[in-house]
Design an enzyme around this catalytic site. Sequence first.
Site, PDB file in Angstrom:
ATOM      1  N   ARG A  58       0.821  -1.205   0.000  1.00 28.11           N
ATOM      2  CA  ARG A  58       0.000   0.000   0.000  1.00 28.11           C
ATOM      3  C   ARG A  58       0.855   1.255   0.000  1.00 28.11           C
ATOM      4  NH1 ARG A  58      -1.207  -2.589   5.672  1.00 28.11           N
ATOM      5  NH2 ARG A  58      -0.691  -4.292   4.334  1.00 28.11           N
ATOM      6  N   ASP A  72      -0.981   3.542   4.857  1.00 30.58           N
ATOM      7  CA  ASP A  72      -1.916   2.861   5.749  1.00 30.58           C
ATOM      8  C   ASP A  72      -1.954   3.666   7.034  1.00 30.58           C
ATOM      9  OD1 ASP A  72      -3.605   0.839   6.747  1.00 30.58           O
ATOM     10  OD2 ASP A  72      -1.921  -0.292   7.569  1.00 30.58           O
TER      11      ASP A  72
END
Length: 159
Positions: free
Chosen positions: A90, A93
């Site tokens: 990602r 986060d």
Amino acid sequence: MSTIYLSLGSNIGDRRQQLTDAVRLLGEQAQVKKVSSVYETAPVGGVEQDDFYNICVELESEQAPEEILAMCQAIESQLNRVRIVHWGPRTIDLDILMIDDYIIETEDLKVPHPYMLERSFVLIPLAEIAPEAIHPKAKKMIKELVHEDKEVRKTEVRL
């Protein structure tokens, strides 16, 4: 005013810049009180991916817990977070770790974070900025809950 502790992580693109941008965006909606050093950590969850840069942040805000969650999700969206694989790579986060001494157990929000006590990459930077903070379920100071982990490496990266 509530005291809020967040964990931030990034392992896609310019990890340092992603964290810097997230902290800046948090500061536009809440008062950023403290930011930990950057720690480089191996991913958890079994998905093959690059290492993460992780930090913890202390905020103060008058927002309700649900508004804090919405703020975090909006920042993730602004920074192009895409949820494809659970615990996958990602850009950013943002996890809510603790909000004062609240214990919240709803479908959308669990405070304190249900996995924080198992994750050195959360506890080590959190202990750096809030060693005396009390975990509302464990009833212990964060500095008492930290366990040594050679996989969590403090970096020379500065935000």
